[in-house]
Design a protein around this motif. Structure first.
Motif, PDB file in Angstrom:
ATOM      1  N   PRO A   1      -3.394  15.183  -6.565  1.00 23.58           N
ATOM      2  CA  PRO A   1      -2.897  13.957  -7.214  1.00 23.58           C
ATOM      3  C   PRO A   1      -1.673  13.362  -6.523  1.00 23.58           C
ATOM      4  N   VAL A   2      -1.478  12.066  -6.726  1.00 23.09           N
ATOM      5  CA  VAL A   2      -0.281  11.374  -6.228  1.00 23.09           C
ATOM      6  C   VAL A   2       0.509  10.956  -7.467  1.00 23.09           C
ATOM      7  N   PRO A   3       1.746  11.445  -7.614  1.00 21.24           N
ATOM      8  CA  PRO A   3       2.508  11.120  -8.827  1.00 21.24           C
ATOM      9  C   PRO A   3       2.784   9.623  -8.959  1.00 21.24           C
ATOM     10  N   LEU A   4       2.805   9.172 -10.198  1.00 19.80           N
ATOM     11  CA  LEU A   4       3.073   7.753 -10.480  1.00 19.80           C
ATOM     12  C   LEU A   4       4.391   7.305  -9.836  1.00 19.80           C
ATOM     13  N   ALA A   5       5.424   8.149  -9.909  1.00 18.19           N
ATOM     14  CA  ALA A   5       6.737   7.764  -9.370  1.00 18.19           C
ATOM     15  C   ALA A   5       6.650   7.469  -7.873  1.00 18.19           C
ATOM     16  N   LEU A   6       5.801   8.233  -7.178  1.00 14.10           N
ATOM     17  CA  LEU A   6       5.641   8.014  -5.733  1.00 14.10           C
ATOM     18  C   LEU A   6       4.918   6.693  -5.472  1.00 14.10           C
ATOM     19  N   VAL A   7       3.916   6.401  -6.267  1.00 11.37           N
ATOM     20  CA  VAL A   7       3.205   5.120  -6.096  1.00 11.37           C
ATOM     21  C   VAL A   7       4.177   3.970  -6.351  1.00 11.37           C
ATOM     22  N   GLU A   8       5.011   4.118  -7.378  1.00 14.35           N
ATOM     23  CA  GLU A   8       5.982   3.055  -7.696  1.00 14.35           C
ATOM     24  C   GLU A   8       6.982   2.880  -6.555  1.00 14.35           C
ATOM     25  N   GLU A   9       7.366   4.003  -5.940  1.00 12.49           N
ATOM     26  CA  GLU A   9       8.306   3.937  -4.809  1.00 12.49           C
ATOM     27  C   GLU A   9       7.666   3.165  -3.653  1.00 12.49           C
ATOM     28  N   LEU A  10       6.387   3.461  -3.384  1.00 13.50           N
ATOM     29  CA  LEU A  10       5.682   2.769  -2.289  1.00 13.50           C
ATOM     30  C   LEU A  10       5.552   1.275  -2.577  1.00 13.50           C
ATOM     31  N   LEU A  11       5.281   0.940  -3.836  1.00 16.31           N
ATOM     32  CA  LEU A  11       5.145  -0.477  -4.195  1.00 16.31           C
ATOM     33  C   LEU A  11       6.491  -1.192  -4.054  1.00 16.31           C
ATOM     34  N   THR A  12       7.567  -0.489  -4.388  1.00 19.37           N
ATOM     35  CA  THR A  12       8.906  -1.083  -4.250  1.00 19.37           C
ATOM     36  C   THR A  12       9.198  -1.356  -2.776  1.00 19.37           C
ATOM     37  N   LEU A  13       8.865  -0.366  -1.936  1.00 13.79           N
ATOM     38  CA  LEU A  13       9.088  -0.547  -0.494  1.00 13.79           C
ATOM     39  C   LEU A  13       8.222  -1.696   0.037  1.00 13.79           C
ATOM     40  N   ALA A  14       6.951  -1.720  -0.399  1.00  7.30           N
ATOM     41  CA  ALA A  14       6.038  -2.758   0.089  1.00  7.30           C
ATOM     42  C   ALA A  14       6.520  -4.144  -0.301  1.00  7.30           C
ATOM     43  N   SER A  15       7.221  -4.227  -1.416  1.00  2.61           N
ATOM     44  CA  SER A  15       7.676  -5.548  -1.866  1.00  2.61           C
ATOM     45  C   SER A  15       8.801  -6.101  -0.993  1.00  2.61           C
TER      46      SER A  15
ATOM     47  N   MET B   1       0.292  -5.220   2.174  1.00  2.32           N
ATOM     48  CA  MET B   1      -0.586  -4.055   2.332  1.00  2.32           C
ATOM     49  C   MET B   1      -0.176  -3.190   3.510  1.00  2.32           C
ATOM     50  N   GLN B   2       0.133  -3.842   4.638  1.00  2.00           N
ATOM     51  CA  GLN B   2       0.508  -3.062   5.819  1.00  2.00           C
ATOM     52  C   GLN B   2       1.821  -2.320   5.574  1.00  2.00           C
ATOM     53  N   THR B   3       2.764  -2.982   4.911  1.00  7.30           N
ATOM     54  CA  THR B   3       4.043  -2.325   4.613  1.00  7.30           C
ATOM     55  C   THR B   3       3.787  -1.113   3.705  1.00  7.30           C
ATOM     56  N   PHE B   4       2.916  -1.310   2.735  1.00 10.32           N
ATOM     57  CA  PHE B   4       2.570  -0.211   1.816  1.00 10.32           C
ATOM     58  C   PHE B   4       1.927   0.951   2.586  1.00 10.32           C
ATOM     59  N   MET B   5       0.989   0.623   3.479  1.00  7.99           N
ATOM     60  CA  MET B   5       0.260   1.681   4.203  1.00  7.99           C
ATOM     61  C   MET B   5       1.197   2.466   5.118  1.00  7.99           C
ATOM     62  N   LEU B   6       2.135   1.758   5.745  1.00  2.00           N
ATOM     63  CA  LEU B   6       3.080   2.462   6.631  1.00  2.00           C
ATOM     64  C   LEU B   6       4.054   3.310   5.812  1.00  2.00           C
ATOM     65  N   ALA B   7       4.515   2.774   4.708  1.00  2.00           N
ATOM     66  CA  ALA B   7       5.422   3.546   3.843  1.00  2.00           C
ATOM     67  C   ALA B   7       4.704   4.798   3.339  1.00  2.00           C
ATOM     68  N   ALA B   8       3.424   4.646   2.973  1.00  2.00           N
ATOM     69  CA  ALA B   8       2.646   5.795   2.497  1.00  2.00           C
ATOM     70  C   ALA B   8       2.593   6.871   3.577  1.00  2.00           C
TER      71      ALA B   8
END
Ligand SMILES: Cc1cc2nc3c(=O)[nH]c(=O)nc-3n(C[C@H](O)[C@H](O)[C@H](O)COP(=O)(O)O)c2cc1C
Length: 222
Positions: free
Chosen positions: A20-34, A149-156
């Protein structure tokens, strides 16, 4: 990871581990992608993040609909139906390499159908993302979503996670709209799988080649 290394390390992954990928990590990636740029900073991206029971229902309903309504494999917004050269060749080269790694012989329609259907299981990744955009925005805003999307993928990737962008999700959009209650005012433009790559899967070794700079850049005034 150095930035150049990161660019080479990110690649589309099509078999994920169930971890699993924790919700907090997904939120962190979305913040970075923004932090991605957007024309006049309108930040047009909207994302539905799916996991657990909702994600299972989305997959089941899209896959069932696909069996009975295969003609609904079309986007709600205009898309090119036929590619021309040099794009056809590049697309075929990718397909050939991918299907060879998957050991799916050319012309095996059933295996092709099943493999493409894995898009609608997010390739077994624990998290799926569905990107939407307001229908009254123009093509420039689609660029903004791509930047996001690209920012999100690189942050991931910097956090050991892998991704696969999936245009497949703009097909069967009526089902996705219903299951996720996406507004009628938005287009469902693309999806993305997010999780930890299964390093043992042959298809994940695929490195999609790139054309040389001379094939796409024209220099003026040098
Ligand atoms: C907008 C977009 C849509 C894509 N749609 C799909 C898809 O539906 N299914 C899939 O397996 N890969 C999809 N891909 C992944 C591309 O095939 C991949 O990015 C390309 O072959 C380059 O390979 P790389 O990402 O490993 O560098 C998509 C990529 C982008 C950017």
């Amino acid at each position: 990871m150095q930035f150049d290394q990161l660019l080479h390390a990110r690649k589309s992954v099509r078999v994920f581990k169930p971890d699993p990928v924790p919700l907090a990590l997904v939120e962190e990636l979305l913040t970075l992608a923004s932090r991605a740029p957007s024309g006049t900073n309108i930040q047009p991206w909207k994302v539905h993040v799916v996991a657990g029971e909702v994600r299972a229902r989305l997959e089941a309903e899209v896959l069932a609909h696909r069996e009975t309504n295969p003609a609904d494999a079309a986007a709600e917004f205009p898309r090119m139906s036929k590619r021309k050269e040099p794009y056809t060749t590049r697309m075929r080269t990718l397909g050939k390499e991918m299907y060879s790694l998957l050991e799916i012989p050319k012309g095996d329609q059933a295996a092709n159908w099943a493999q493409w259907g894995r898009n609608y299981k997010f390739f077994d990744a624990p998290v799926g993302l569905i990107f939407t955009i307001d229908k009254d925005l123009d093509a420039m805003s689609f660029l903004d979503i791509g930047m996001f999307m690209q920012t999100f993928m690189l942050a991931a990737k910097t956090r050991g996670l892998d991704t696969c962008a999936q245009g497949a999700w703009n097909n069967f959009w009526s089902v996705t709209r219903r299951v996720l209650d996406v507004s009628e005012d938005e287009y469902i433009i693309v999806g993305m799988s997010l999780g930890y790559a299964d390093e043992t899967a042959a298809v994940n070794t695929l490195v999609a080649e790139r054309e040389p700079v001379s094939s796409f850049a024209t220099f003026h005034g040098f």
